[in-house]
Scaffold this motif. Structure first.
Motif, PDB file in Angstrom:
ATOM      1  N   SER A 105     -10.209 -15.462  -1.714  1.00  0.00           N
ATOM      2  CA  SER A 105     -11.710 -15.321  -2.051  1.00  0.00           C
ATOM      3  C   SER A 105     -13.025 -15.009  -1.356  1.00  0.00           C
ATOM      4  N   THR A 106     -13.235 -16.174   0.052  1.00  0.00           N
ATOM      5  CA  THR A 106     -13.487 -15.395   1.408  1.00  0.00           C
ATOM      6  C   THR A 106     -13.184 -14.833   2.065  1.00  0.00           C
ATOM      7  N   VAL A 107     -12.205 -14.567   2.422  1.00  0.00           N
ATOM      8  CA  VAL A 107     -11.442 -13.948   3.419  1.00  0.00           C
ATOM      9  C   VAL A 107     -10.638 -12.909   2.968  1.00  0.00           C
ATOM     10  N   SER A 108     -11.197 -10.984   3.130  1.00  0.00           N
ATOM     11  CA  SER A 108     -11.234 -10.086   2.286  1.00  0.00           C
ATOM     12  C   SER A 108      -9.147 -10.092   2.016  1.00  0.00           C
ATOM     13  N   ASP A 109      -8.294  -9.067   1.762  1.00  0.00           N
ATOM     14  CA  ASP A 109      -7.001  -8.669   1.217  1.00  0.00           C
ATOM     15  C   ASP A 109      -6.773  -7.962   3.043  1.00  0.00           C
ATOM     16  N   ARG A 110      -7.799  -7.242   2.629  1.00  0.00           N
ATOM     17  CA  ARG A 110      -7.774  -6.026   3.753  1.00  0.00           C
ATOM     18  C   ARG A 110      -7.676  -6.801   5.238  1.00  0.00           C
ATOM     19  N   GLU A 111      -8.469  -7.937   5.044  1.00  0.00           N
ATOM     20  CA  GLU A 111      -8.469  -8.084   6.749  1.00  0.00           C
ATOM     21  C   GLU A 111      -6.863  -9.349   7.031  1.00  0.00           C
ATOM     22  N   ILE A 112      -5.967  -9.828   5.159  1.00  0.00           N
ATOM     23  CA  ILE A 112      -5.208 -10.444   5.691  1.00  0.00           C
ATOM     24  C   ILE A 112      -3.652  -9.442   6.134  1.00  0.00           C
ATOM     25  N   THR A 113      -4.182  -8.071   5.746  1.00  0.00           N
ATOM     26  CA  THR A 113      -2.933  -7.472   5.307  1.00  0.00           C
ATOM     27  C   THR A 113      -3.033  -6.944   6.765  1.00  0.00           C
ATOM     28  N   GLU A 114      -4.222  -6.902   7.331  1.00  0.00           N
ATOM     29  CA  GLU A 114      -3.900  -5.700   8.995  1.00  0.00           C
ATOM     30  C   GLU A 114      -3.574  -6.746  10.289  1.00  0.00           C
ATOM     31  N   LEU A 115      -4.279  -8.149   9.603  1.00  0.00           N
ATOM     32  CA  LEU A 115      -3.440  -8.750  10.044  1.00  0.00           C
ATOM     33  C   LEU A 115      -2.225  -8.881   9.871  1.00  0.00           C
ATOM     34  N   LEU A 116      -1.081  -9.386   8.920  1.00  0.00           N
ATOM     35  CA  LEU A 116      -0.288  -9.341   8.568  1.00  0.00           C
ATOM     36  C   LEU A 116       1.107  -8.303   9.589  1.00  0.00           C
ATOM     37  N   ASP A 117       0.118  -6.647   9.737  1.00  0.00           N
ATOM     38  CA  ASP A 117       0.711  -5.513   9.965  1.00  0.00           C
ATOM     39  C   ASP A 117       0.648  -5.560  11.272  1.00  0.00           C
ATOM     40  N   SER A 118      -0.192  -6.383  11.641  1.00  0.00           N
ATOM     41  CA  SER A 118      -0.388  -6.057  13.943  1.00  0.00           C
ATOM     42  C   SER A 118       1.025  -7.322  14.195  1.00  0.00           C
ATOM     43  N   LEU A 119       1.021  -8.593  13.065  1.00  0.00           N
ATOM     44  CA  LEU A 119       2.151  -9.269  13.276  1.00  0.00           C
ATOM     45  C   LEU A 119       4.228  -8.647  12.940  1.00  0.00           C
ATOM     46  N   GLY A 120       3.460  -7.724  12.595  1.00  0.00           N
ATOM     47  CA  GLY A 120       4.927  -6.953  12.531  1.00  0.00           C
ATOM     48  C   GLY A 120       5.519  -7.810  11.185  1.00  0.00           C
ATOM     49  N   CYS A 121       4.381  -7.594   9.924  1.00  0.00           N
ATOM     50  CA  CYS A 121       4.892  -7.612   8.568  1.00  0.00           C
ATOM     51  C   CYS A 121       3.831  -6.893   7.649  1.00  0.00           C
ATOM     52  N   GLY A 122       3.955  -5.236   7.947  1.00  0.00           N
ATOM     53  CA  GLY A 122       3.104  -4.373   6.694  1.00  0.00           C
ATOM     54  C   GLY A 122       4.374  -3.836   6.332  1.00  0.00           C
ATOM     55  N   VAL A 123       3.170  -2.718   5.515  1.00  0.00           N
ATOM     56  CA  VAL A 123       4.455  -1.932   5.083  1.00  0.00           C
ATOM     57  C   VAL A 123       5.056  -0.942   5.416  1.00  0.00           C
ATOM     58  N   GLY A 124       6.398  -0.904   5.009  1.00  0.00           N
ATOM     59  CA  GLY A 124       7.118   0.280   6.381  1.00  0.00           C
ATOM     60  C   GLY A 124       7.559  -0.837   6.927  1.00  0.00           C
ATOM     61  N   ASP A 125       7.777  -1.871   7.699  1.00  0.00           N
ATOM     62  CA  ASP A 125       7.750  -2.929   8.186  1.00  0.00           C
ATOM     63  C   ASP A 125       9.814  -3.621   7.648  1.00  0.00           C
ATOM     64  N   ARG A 126      10.855  -3.526   8.546  1.00  0.00           N
ATOM     65  CA  ARG A 126      12.127  -4.165   7.882  1.00  0.00           C
ATOM     66  C   ARG A 126      11.474  -5.518   7.976  1.00  0.00           C
ATOM     67  N   TYR A 127      11.706  -6.187   6.905  1.00  0.00           N
ATOM     68  CA  TYR A 127      11.917  -7.446   6.633  1.00  0.00           C
ATOM     69  C   TYR A 127      13.323  -8.495   7.119  1.00  0.00           C
ATOM     70  N   GLY A 128      14.047  -8.113   7.529  1.00  0.00           N
ATOM     71  CA  GLY A 128      15.043  -8.588   8.011  1.00  0.00           C
ATOM     72  C   GLY A 128      15.288  -9.138   9.324  1.00  0.00           C
ATOM     73  N   ASP A 129      13.997  -8.645   9.984  1.00  0.00           N
ATOM     74  CA  ASP A 129      13.794  -8.462  11.179  1.00  0.00           C
ATOM     75  C   ASP A 129      12.828  -9.756  11.857  1.00  0.00           C
ATOM     76  N   ILE A 130      11.719 -10.099  10.219  1.00  0.00           N
ATOM     77  CA  ILE A 130      11.147 -11.154  10.231  1.00  0.00           C
ATOM     78  C   ILE A 130      11.308 -12.215  10.428  1.00  0.00           C
TER      79      ILE A 130
END
Length: 393
Positions: A105-130
Protein backbone atom coordinates in the motif's frame (compact mmCIF):
# COMPACT_ATOMS: atom_id res chain seq x y z
CA UNK A 1 -12.07 -31.26 -52.34
CA UNK A 2 -15.20 -31.04 -54.51
CA UNK A 3 -16.01 -33.76 -57.12
CA UNK A 4 -18.79 -33.62 -59.74
CA UNK A 5 -20.56 -36.68 -61.23
CA UNK A 6 -23.30 -37.53 -63.73
CA UNK A 7 -26.71 -38.10 -62.21
CA UNK A 8 -26.94 -41.71 -63.48
CA UNK A 9 -23.84 -42.73 -61.46
CA UNK A 10 -25.21 -41.58 -58.11
CA UNK A 11 -25.77 -45.03 -56.61
CA UNK A 12 -22.39 -46.29 -57.89
CA UNK A 13 -20.58 -43.33 -56.35
CA UNK A 14 -22.24 -43.82 -52.96
CA UNK A 15 -21.45 -47.56 -52.99
CA UNK A 16 -17.82 -46.92 -53.90
CA UNK A 17 -17.36 -44.31 -51.15
CA UNK A 18 -19.07 -46.60 -48.66
CA UNK A 19 -16.67 -49.47 -49.43
CA UNK A 20 -13.71 -47.10 -49.01
CA UNK A 21 -15.18 -45.83 -45.70
CA UNK A 22 -14.93 -42.24 -46.89
CA UNK A 23 -16.99 -39.57 -45.19
CA UNK A 24 -18.35 -37.07 -47.69
CA UNK A 25 -20.31 -33.85 -47.21
CA UNK A 26 -22.02 -31.11 -49.18
CA UNK A 27 -24.08 -33.24 -51.57
CA UNK A 28 -25.65 -30.87 -54.10
CA UNK A 29 -27.92 -31.87 -57.02
CA UNK A 30 -27.67 -29.98 -60.30
CA UNK A 31 -29.41 -30.05 -63.68
CA UNK A 32 -26.99 -32.55 -65.25
CA UNK A 33 -25.58 -34.30 -62.21
CA UNK A 34 -24.53 -33.85 -58.59
CA UNK A 35 -21.46 -32.93 -56.55
CA UNK A 36 -20.02 -33.67 -53.13
CA UNK A 37 -16.94 -32.92 -51.03
CA UNK A 38 -14.36 -35.49 -49.91
CA UNK A 39 -11.21 -35.19 -47.74
CA UNK A 40 -8.25 -33.86 -49.71
CA UNK A 41 -5.74 -36.29 -48.14
CA UNK A 42 -7.75 -39.30 -49.51
CA UNK A 43 -8.27 -37.85 -52.98
CA UNK A 44 -5.82 -40.11 -54.84
CA UNK A 45 -7.25 -43.31 -53.40
CA UNK A 46 -10.80 -42.19 -54.22
CA UNK A 47 -9.85 -41.29 -57.81
CA UNK A 48 -8.24 -44.71 -58.39
CA UNK A 49 -11.36 -46.50 -57.08
CA UNK A 50 -13.73 -44.39 -59.20
CA UNK A 51 -11.62 -44.87 -62.35
CA UNK A 52 -11.45 -48.66 -61.82
CA UNK A 53 -15.28 -48.78 -61.80
CA UNK A 54 -15.60 -46.53 -64.86
CA UNK A 55 -17.21 -43.65 -63.05
CA UNK A 56 -16.66 -40.31 -64.77
CA UNK A 57 -15.92 -37.34 -62.46
CA UNK A 58 -14.52 -33.85 -62.53
CA UNK A 59 -12.47 -32.06 -59.92
CA UNK A 60 -13.84 -28.90 -58.41
CA UNK A 61 -12.41 -26.26 -56.07
CA UNK A 62 -10.08 -27.15 -53.24
CA UNK A 63 -11.43 -25.70 -49.99
CA UNK A 64 -10.23 -25.22 -46.43
CA UNK A 65 -6.63 -25.40 -45.24
CA UNK A 66 -5.27 -27.26 -48.31
CA UNK A 67 -6.44 -24.40 -50.52
CA UNK A 68 -4.44 -21.96 -48.39
CA UNK A 69 -1.32 -24.12 -48.73
CA UNK A 70 -1.69 -24.26 -52.50
CA UNK A 71 -2.43 -20.57 -52.77
CA UNK A 72 0.62 -19.43 -50.78
CA UNK A 73 3.00 -22.30 -51.56
CA UNK A 74 5.42 -20.00 -53.41
CA UNK A 75 5.59 -17.36 -50.67
CA UNK A 76 8.68 -18.41 -48.74
CA UNK A 77 8.21 -15.71 -46.10
CA UNK A 78 5.15 -17.42 -44.62
CA UNK A 79 6.85 -20.68 -43.54
CA UNK A 80 9.91 -18.75 -42.35
CA UNK A 81 7.69 -16.44 -40.30
CA UNK A 82 5.81 -19.42 -38.92
CA UNK A 83 9.03 -21.14 -37.85
CA UNK A 84 10.32 -17.93 -36.24
CA UNK A 85 7.01 -17.45 -34.43
CA UNK A 86 7.14 -21.01 -33.07
CA UNK A 87 10.74 -20.47 -31.92
CA UNK A 88 9.78 -17.21 -30.19
CA UNK A 89 6.81 -18.86 -28.49
CA UNK A 90 9.06 -21.67 -27.25
CA UNK A 91 11.73 -19.28 -25.95
CA UNK A 92 9.25 -16.84 -24.44
CA UNK A 93 7.69 -19.70 -22.47
CA UNK A 94 10.92 -19.88 -20.44
CA UNK A 95 11.00 -16.22 -19.40
CA UNK A 96 8.86 -13.96 -17.24
CA UNK A 97 6.12 -12.20 -19.14
CA UNK A 98 4.36 -10.32 -16.36
CA UNK A 99 4.94 -9.39 -12.69
CA UNK A 100 1.82 -9.09 -10.50
CA UNK A 101 2.23 -7.55 -7.02
CA UNK A 102 -0.19 -7.83 -4.08
CA UNK A 103 -0.06 -6.82 -0.42
CA UNK A 104 1.56 -3.37 -0.80
CA UNK A 105 0.00 0.00 0.00
CA UNK A 106 2.78 2.47 0.86
CA UNK A 107 5.58 0.94 -1.23
CA UNK A 108 4.72 1.44 -4.91
CA UNK A 109 4.54 -1.31 -7.54
CA UNK A 110 7.17 0.54 -9.57
CA UNK A 111 9.68 0.51 -6.70
CA UNK A 112 9.18 -3.23 -6.13
CA UNK A 113 9.40 -4.17 -9.83
CA UNK A 114 12.53 -2.06 -10.37
CA UNK A 115 14.28 -3.69 -7.41
CA UNK A 116 13.24 -7.19 -8.56
CA UNK A 117 14.44 -6.37 -12.07
CA UNK A 118 17.84 -5.28 -10.72
CA UNK A 119 18.04 -8.62 -8.86
CA UNK A 120 17.37 -10.60 -12.04
CA UNK A 121 13.64 -11.23 -11.64
CA UNK A 122 12.06 -8.89 -14.17
CA UNK A 123 10.13 -9.13 -17.41
CA UNK A 124 12.31 -10.98 -19.93
CA UNK A 125 14.48 -12.82 -17.37
CA UNK A 126 14.67 -16.63 -17.40
CA UNK A 127 12.87 -17.85 -14.30
CA UNK A 128 14.65 -21.22 -14.47
CA UNK A 129 17.93 -19.49 -13.56
CA UNK A 130 16.50 -17.77 -10.44
CA UNK A 131 17.19 -19.09 -6.94
CA UNK A 132 14.09 -17.69 -5.24
CA UNK A 133 15.41 -18.24 -1.68
CA UNK A 134 18.44 -16.06 -2.42
CA UNK A 135 16.22 -13.58 -4.26
CA UNK A 136 13.92 -13.19 -1.23
CA UNK A 137 16.84 -12.57 1.14
CA UNK A 138 18.57 -10.06 -1.12
CA UNK A 139 15.30 -8.18 -1.70
CA UNK A 140 14.60 -7.84 2.03
CA UNK A 141 18.16 -6.62 2.63
CA UNK A 142 17.75 -3.79 0.10
CA UNK A 143 14.10 -2.78 0.70
CA UNK A 144 13.43 -1.38 4.18
CA UNK A 145 9.71 -0.92 3.61
CA UNK A 146 9.05 -4.65 3.06
CA UNK A 147 9.32 -7.18 5.89
CA UNK A 148 8.34 -10.34 3.94
CA UNK A 149 8.20 -11.35 0.26
CA UNK A 150 7.31 -14.44 -1.74
CA UNK A 151 7.66 -14.86 -5.52
CA UNK A 152 5.71 -17.74 -7.07
CA UNK A 153 5.68 -18.60 -10.77
CA UNK A 154 2.35 -19.38 -12.43
CA UNK A 155 3.36 -20.31 -15.96
CA UNK A 156 5.12 -17.23 -17.29
CA UNK A 157 3.57 -14.91 -14.68
CA UNK A 158 5.49 -14.01 -11.51
CA UNK A 159 3.03 -13.55 -8.62
CA UNK A 160 4.73 -11.41 -5.95
CA UNK A 161 3.26 -11.32 -2.45
CA UNK A 162 4.67 -8.81 0.06
CA UNK A 163 4.07 -7.71 3.64
CA UNK A 164 5.03 -4.17 4.54
CA UNK A 165 6.92 -3.22 7.69
CA UNK A 166 4.90 -1.36 10.30
CA UNK A 167 5.29 2.41 10.26
CA UNK A 168 8.15 3.58 12.44
CA UNK A 169 9.37 0.04 13.12
CA UNK A 170 12.97 -0.82 12.29
CA UNK A 171 14.73 -4.13 12.48
CA UNK A 172 16.77 -4.62 15.62
CA UNK A 173 20.45 -5.44 15.30
CA UNK A 174 21.04 -6.33 18.94
CA UNK A 175 21.14 -4.25 22.10
CA UNK A 176 18.40 -3.23 24.52
CA UNK A 177 15.42 -0.95 23.97
CA UNK A 178 12.96 1.19 25.90
CA UNK A 179 9.46 2.07 24.81
CA UNK A 180 8.57 5.76 24.98
CA UNK A 181 5.51 7.80 23.98
CA UNK A 182 5.44 8.91 20.35
CA UNK A 183 2.91 11.66 21.26
CA UNK A 184 1.10 13.08 24.26
CA UNK A 185 -2.06 11.40 25.53
CA UNK A 186 -3.93 9.60 28.31
CA UNK A 187 -3.10 5.92 28.82
CA UNK A 188 -6.02 3.56 28.19
CA UNK A 189 -4.38 0.12 27.89
CA UNK A 190 -0.92 -1.39 28.43
CA UNK A 191 0.14 -4.66 26.80
CA UNK A 192 3.77 -5.31 27.72
CA UNK A 193 5.42 -8.41 26.20
CA UNK A 194 8.96 -7.69 27.44
CA UNK A 195 10.20 -5.09 29.91
CA UNK A 196 8.52 -3.41 32.89
CA UNK A 197 5.69 -0.84 32.51
CA UNK A 198 6.40 2.42 34.39
CA UNK A 199 2.99 4.03 33.76
CA UNK A 200 -0.55 3.07 34.71
CA UNK A 201 -3.95 3.34 33.05
CA UNK A 202 -5.37 6.91 32.99
CA UNK A 203 -1.90 8.43 33.44
CA UNK A 204 -1.18 11.45 31.26
CA UNK A 205 2.11 11.33 29.36
CA UNK A 206 3.99 13.72 27.09
CA UNK A 207 5.90 12.93 23.94
CA UNK A 208 9.13 11.11 24.80
CA UNK A 209 8.02 9.95 28.28
CA UNK A 210 9.12 6.43 29.25
CA UNK A 211 6.32 3.86 29.05
CA UNK A 212 7.99 0.43 29.26
CA UNK A 213 11.52 0.14 30.60
CA UNK A 214 14.10 -2.35 29.46
CA UNK A 215 16.02 -1.93 32.72
CA UNK A 216 14.30 -4.30 35.16
CA UNK A 217 14.62 -3.56 38.90
CA UNK A 218 12.72 -5.04 41.85
CA UNK A 219 13.85 -2.67 44.63
CA UNK A 220 15.09 0.91 44.63
CA UNK A 221 18.69 1.17 43.36
CA UNK A 222 18.74 -2.58 42.78
CA UNK A 223 19.02 -3.53 39.12
CA UNK A 224 18.29 -7.11 38.11
CA UNK A 225 18.79 -7.30 34.34
CA UNK A 226 18.35 -5.61 30.95
CA UNK A 227 15.73 -6.53 28.35
CA UNK A 228 14.58 -5.24 24.99
CA UNK A 229 11.18 -3.76 25.84
CA UNK A 230 8.35 -4.97 23.63
CA UNK A 231 4.63 -4.25 23.67
CA UNK A 232 1.83 -1.82 22.86
CA UNK A 233 0.49 1.14 24.84
CA UNK A 234 -2.85 2.56 23.72
CA UNK A 235 -3.78 6.11 24.66
CA UNK A 236 -6.37 8.76 23.89
CA UNK A 237 -4.57 11.50 21.95
CA UNK A 238 -5.58 14.89 20.60
CA UNK A 239 -4.68 15.84 17.06
CA UNK A 240 -5.50 19.11 15.29
CA UNK A 241 -5.04 20.42 11.77
CA UNK A 242 -6.46 23.05 9.43
CA UNK A 243 -6.63 23.70 5.69
CA UNK A 244 -6.99 27.11 4.06
CA UNK A 245 -7.98 27.97 0.49
CA UNK A 246 -7.59 31.60 -0.72
CA UNK A 247 -10.16 33.04 -3.09
CA UNK A 248 -7.50 34.47 -5.44
CA UNK A 249 -5.12 31.79 -6.71
CA UNK A 250 -2.42 31.28 -9.30
CA UNK A 251 -3.23 28.08 -11.13
CA UNK A 252 -1.94 26.17 -14.15
CA UNK A 253 -4.46 25.75 -16.95
CA UNK A 254 -4.02 23.78 -20.21
CA UNK A 255 -3.79 25.74 -23.44
CA UNK A 256 -5.13 22.85 -25.49
CA UNK A 257 -1.82 22.06 -27.19
CA UNK A 258 -0.68 18.47 -26.71
CA UNK A 259 2.19 16.28 -27.91
CA UNK A 260 1.70 12.51 -28.03
CA UNK A 261 4.56 10.02 -27.91
CA UNK A 262 3.92 6.31 -28.45
CA UNK A 263 6.27 3.38 -28.12
CA UNK A 264 6.04 -0.40 -28.17
CA UNK A 265 7.82 -2.36 -25.44
CA UNK A 266 8.53 -6.09 -25.87
CA UNK A 267 10.29 -7.51 -22.80
CA UNK A 268 13.24 -5.10 -22.41
CA UNK A 269 13.18 -3.81 -26.00
CA UNK A 270 11.63 -0.40 -26.72
CA UNK A 271 10.59 0.70 -30.19
CA UNK A 272 9.74 4.40 -30.48
CA UNK A 273 6.93 5.22 -32.89
CA UNK A 274 8.02 8.85 -33.15
CA UNK A 275 10.96 10.94 -34.21
CA UNK A 276 13.28 12.12 -31.45
CA UNK A 277 12.60 15.79 -30.75
CA UNK A 278 12.86 18.03 -27.72
CA UNK A 279 9.72 18.74 -25.68
CA UNK A 280 9.33 22.49 -24.99
CA UNK A 281 9.52 23.58 -21.35
CA UNK A 282 5.96 24.94 -21.50
CA UNK A 283 4.67 21.36 -21.88
CA UNK A 284 5.03 20.64 -18.17
CA UNK A 285 1.98 18.45 -17.55
CA UNK A 286 2.86 14.83 -18.37
CA UNK A 287 0.53 11.82 -18.39
CA UNK A 288 1.92 8.33 -19.06
CA UNK A 289 -0.36 5.42 -19.90
CA UNK A 290 0.73 1.79 -20.17
CA UNK A 291 -1.46 -0.82 -21.84
CA UNK A 292 -0.55 -4.51 -21.88
CA UNK A 293 -1.66 -6.49 -24.91
CA UNK A 294 -3.99 -9.41 -24.14
CA UNK A 295 -4.61 -12.31 -26.51
CA UNK A 296 -8.32 -13.18 -26.74
CA UNK A 297 -8.81 -10.98 -23.61
CA UNK A 298 -7.49 -13.79 -21.39
CA UNK A 299 -3.78 -14.40 -22.13
CA UNK A 300 -1.54 -11.44 -21.28
CA UNK A 301 1.51 -11.03 -23.51
CA UNK A 302 4.84 -9.37 -22.61
CA UNK A 303 3.96 -6.64 -25.09
CA UNK A 304 3.12 -3.14 -23.90
CA UNK A 305 1.95 -0.02 -25.68
CA UNK A 306 3.25 3.06 -23.83
CA UNK A 307 1.75 6.46 -24.57
CA UNK A 308 2.97 9.71 -23.03
CA UNK A 309 0.91 12.88 -23.40
CA UNK A 310 2.64 16.25 -22.88
CA UNK A 311 0.22 19.13 -22.27
CA UNK A 312 1.16 22.78 -22.57
CA UNK A 313 0.29 24.71 -19.41
CA UNK A 314 0.10 28.41 -18.63
CA UNK A 315 -0.25 30.34 -15.37
CA UNK A 316 -3.51 32.16 -14.81
CA UNK A 317 -4.95 34.12 -11.90
CA UNK A 318 -8.43 32.93 -10.98
CA UNK A 319 -10.91 34.14 -8.37
CA UNK A 320 -12.94 31.40 -6.72
CA UNK A 321 -16.47 31.89 -5.50
CA UNK A 322 -17.25 31.16 -1.88
CA UNK A 323 -18.94 27.90 -2.85
CA UNK A 324 -15.99 26.77 -5.00
CA UNK A 325 -13.48 27.70 -2.31
CA UNK A 326 -15.48 25.80 0.30
CA UNK A 327 -15.77 22.76 -1.96
CA UNK A 328 -12.01 22.79 -2.61
CA UNK A 329 -11.27 23.23 1.10
CA UNK A 330 -13.52 20.26 1.94
CA UNK A 331 -11.65 18.08 -0.55
CA UNK A 332 -8.32 19.04 1.04
CA UNK A 333 -9.82 18.53 4.51
CA UNK A 334 -10.90 14.95 3.71
CA UNK A 335 -7.45 14.11 2.33
CA UNK A 336 -5.71 15.65 5.34
CA UNK A 337 -8.09 13.89 7.75
CA UNK A 338 -7.11 10.52 6.32
CA UNK A 339 -3.41 11.34 6.73
CA UNK A 340 -3.72 12.67 10.31
CA UNK A 341 -5.97 9.86 11.52
CA UNK A 342 -3.79 7.10 10.06
CA UNK A 343 -4.28 3.77 11.85
CA UNK A 344 -5.90 5.34 14.91
CA UNK A 345 -9.51 4.72 15.99
CA UNK A 346 -11.61 7.90 15.91
CA UNK A 347 -13.39 8.75 19.20
CA UNK A 348 -14.73 12.24 18.52
CA UNK A 349 -14.31 15.01 15.96
CA UNK A 350 -15.02 18.74 15.99
CA UNK A 351 -14.96 20.64 12.69
CA UNK A 352 -14.98 24.47 12.45
CA UNK A 353 -15.52 26.40 9.22
CA UNK A 354 -14.36 29.99 8.86
CA UNK A 355 -15.13 32.17 5.85
CA UNK A 356 -12.91 35.26 5.81
CA UNK A 357 -12.71 38.14 3.37
CA UNK A 358 -10.20 36.43 1.11
CA UNK A 359 -10.00 32.83 2.33
CA UNK A 360 -11.94 29.76 3.46
CA UNK A 361 -10.48 27.83 6.40
CA UNK A 362 -11.56 24.49 7.88
CA UNK A 363 -10.14 23.47 11.26
CA UNK A 364 -10.49 20.04 12.84
CA UNK A 365 -9.90 18.74 16.36
CA UNK A 366 -9.69 14.95 16.78
CA UNK A 367 -9.66 12.67 19.78
CA UNK A 368 -8.59 9.17 18.83
CA UNK A 369 -7.28 5.94 20.32
CA UNK A 370 -3.93 4.75 19.00
CA UNK A 371 -0.78 2.86 19.90
CA UNK A 372 1.78 5.46 21.04
CA UNK A 373 4.55 2.93 21.77
CA UNK A 374 7.87 3.83 20.14
CA UNK A 375 11.07 1.83 20.55
CA UNK A 376 14.28 3.69 21.31
CA UNK A 377 17.73 2.30 22.23
CA UNK A 378 18.34 1.90 25.94
CA UNK A 379 21.32 3.98 27.04
CA UNK A 380 23.30 2.12 29.71
CA UNK A 381 25.35 4.55 31.81
CA UNK A 382 28.31 3.67 34.00
CA UNK A 383 26.24 4.27 37.15
CA UNK A 384 23.68 1.66 36.02
CA UNK A 385 26.47 -0.81 35.18
CA UNK A 386 28.02 -0.32 38.65
CA UNK A 387 24.64 -0.92 40.33
CA UNK A 388 24.19 -4.07 38.26
CA UNK A 389 27.65 -5.37 39.21
CA UNK A 390 27.03 -4.72 42.92
CA UNK A 391 23.66 -6.52 42.70
CA UNK A 392 25.23 -9.57 41.09
CA UNK A 393 27.86 -9.70 43.84
Amino acid sequence: MSLSFEGSDKSKVFDCLSRLDVQFTGVANGEEGFSLSVPFYRLKKIERALSSEGIVFERGRIRGFPSLLLRYRKRIGIPIGTVLALIMIYLSGQVIWCVDITGNSTVSDREITELLDSLGCGVGDRYGDIDFDILHNRFLMECEGISWISVNMNGTHANVEVREALRGEKAEEGGFYNIVASEAGQIEMIAAVEGKPVVEIYDTVLEGDLLISGAISYRQDTLSRFESAEGSVYATVKRTFSVEVPFVQETSVPTGEEIHRKSVRFFDFNINLFRNSRIPDTFCDTITMNKQVCLFRTVTLPLYIDETVYREMTQKTVTLSRESAKEKAMAQYRERLYEVLGDAELISKTVTEEMGEDFCRISCELYCLCDIAKKVPLEITKEIENINEETEK
